[in-house]
Design an enzyme around this catalytic site. Structure first.
Site, PDB file in Angstrom:
ATOM      1  N   ASP A 104      -4.837  21.853  17.575  1.00  0.00           N
ATOM      2  CA  ASP A 104      -5.179  20.829  18.654  1.00  0.00           C
ATOM      3  C   ASP A 104      -3.934  20.297  19.287  1.00  0.00           C
ATOM      4  O   ASP A 104      -2.761  21.130  19.561  1.00  0.00           O
ATOM      5  CB  ASP A 104      -6.113  19.829  18.017  1.00  0.00           C
ATOM      6  CG  ASP A 104      -6.495  18.626  19.151  1.00  0.00           C
ATOM      7  OD1 ASP A 104      -7.227  19.080  20.029  1.00  0.00           O
ATOM      8  OD2 ASP A 104      -6.010  17.448  18.763  1.00  0.00           O
ATOM      9  N   HIS A 275     -14.540  23.084  16.887  1.00  0.00           N
ATOM     10  CA  HIS A 275     -13.150  22.748  17.246  1.00  0.00           C
ATOM     11  C   HIS A 275     -12.261  22.881  16.196  1.00  0.00           C
ATOM     12  O   HIS A 275     -11.182  23.157  15.946  1.00  0.00           O
ATOM     13  CB  HIS A 275     -13.063  21.748  17.949  1.00  0.00           C
ATOM     14  CG  HIS A 275     -11.696  20.862  18.311  1.00  0.00           C
ATOM     15  ND1 HIS A 275     -10.974  21.696  19.061  1.00  0.00           N
ATOM     16  CD2 HIS A 275     -11.149  19.925  17.793  1.00  0.00           C
ATOM     17  CE1 HIS A 275      -9.509  20.753  19.172  1.00  0.00           C
ATOM     18  NE2 HIS A 275      -9.767  19.583  18.238  1.00  0.00           N
TER      19      HIS A 275
END
Length: 294
Positions: A104, A275
């Site tokens: 991320d 994610h």
């Protein structure tokens, strides 16, 4: 978690970087995403430490690392500035050349590091991202809904800071948890989730998060655009992993193909994960990193 690791405060020109350092072998800098800390690596740090000297660091602004002072152009929170801090932190450990893996926001720092510090980064792994410039260039209705927090957190201060500060636990429950954190059973110790939740209760971290995203909407895009205009590419071998149950497969037909426009040597794969794939699938992530880094 982090058996045999030492907690360190690593000096940089702008302030200390907090990290856990452990293992032996070639150095590997491990970077976390939003709204996490270095604790994100708890599930695979011990396995990686059997092959590498692992430096799991808190990004500037997050966890126990220094808080950059905001500026009107958001440069102190740019991925270029954060990458420079972390290069200096690695140098403080005596590591002038190393591999870097980032999830991320940490992945965005990692690829900027590979572009700016070509002689330092020998290999690069990015998890559940495409380059920042690509996110904005390809933005559409689907992205506006799936990545709504990109626009929200990038709004001028103090709007997002005040809204999050009014109910940080609600923001955590109805936003962070909905993008997958804590979803995989037995993968998220309560102490780790509590540490993530505490970040949103700390106004200095919330400010840094918002500045991180403001930089992503402005100066980081400019830096990416300048590299594209100059035909600069990532020279280090690149591993891209993403979660098959995250947003990337909904937004992009071929994640690896996007990275091949930015780097010459790309390996890519989707994992059965959200994610937060490093915590969802720690053993698989560790195995793929070990294979990739040799």
């Amino acid at each position: 978690m982090f058996d045999g690791f030492d907690e360190r405060e690593l000096p940089t020109d702008r302030g200390p970087i907090h990290a856990r350092v452990g293992g032996s072998g070639p150095p590997l800098l491990a970077l976390h995403g939003y709204p996490e800390t270095h604790l994100m690596w708890h599930g695979c740090a011990d396995e990686l430490a059997r092959r590498f000297t692992v430096v799991a660091a808190d990004l500037p602004g997050y966890g126990d690392s220094h808080r950059p002072l905001p500026a009107a152009d958001h440069a102190p929170h740019s991925k270029r500035a954060l990458a420079t801090d972390l290069v200096q932190a690695m140098a403080a450990l005596g590591f002038e050349r190393f591999a870097v893996a980032g999830h991320d926001r940490g992945g965005r720092v990692a690829y900027r590091m590979a572009l700016d510090w070509v002689d330092r980064v020998r290999a690069l792994a990015v998890f559940d991202i495409v380059p920042t410039a690509e996110v904005w260039a390809r933005a559409d209705a689907a992205l506006a809904l799936a990545y709504w927090h990109w626009g929200f957190l990038a709004q001028p201060a103090p709007l997002p800071e005040r809204l999050i500060g009014s109910d940080p636990d609600g923001f955590y429950e109805h936003h962070v948890r909905r993008i997958g954190i804590g979803e995989a059973p037995r993968r998220y110790p309560k102490s780790v989730l509590d540490a993530y939740r505490r970040q949103l209760r700390d106004p200095t971290v919330v400010q840094a998060i918002c500045e991180d995203y403001r930089a992503g909407a402005t100066i980081d895009r400019e830096h990416d655009g300048a590299d594209r205009a100059a035909a600069n590419r990532i020279e280090a071998p690149l591993l891209a992993l993403w979660g098959s149950r995250g947003a990337l497969p909904l937004l992009y037909d071929d994640v690896a193909a996007i990275w091949r426009d930015w780097a010459a040597d790309v390996t890519g794969a989707a994992l059965d994960a959200t994610h937060f794939l490093v915590e969802d699938r720690p053993s698989e992530v560790a195995a793929r990193l070990i294979e990739f880094l040799g």
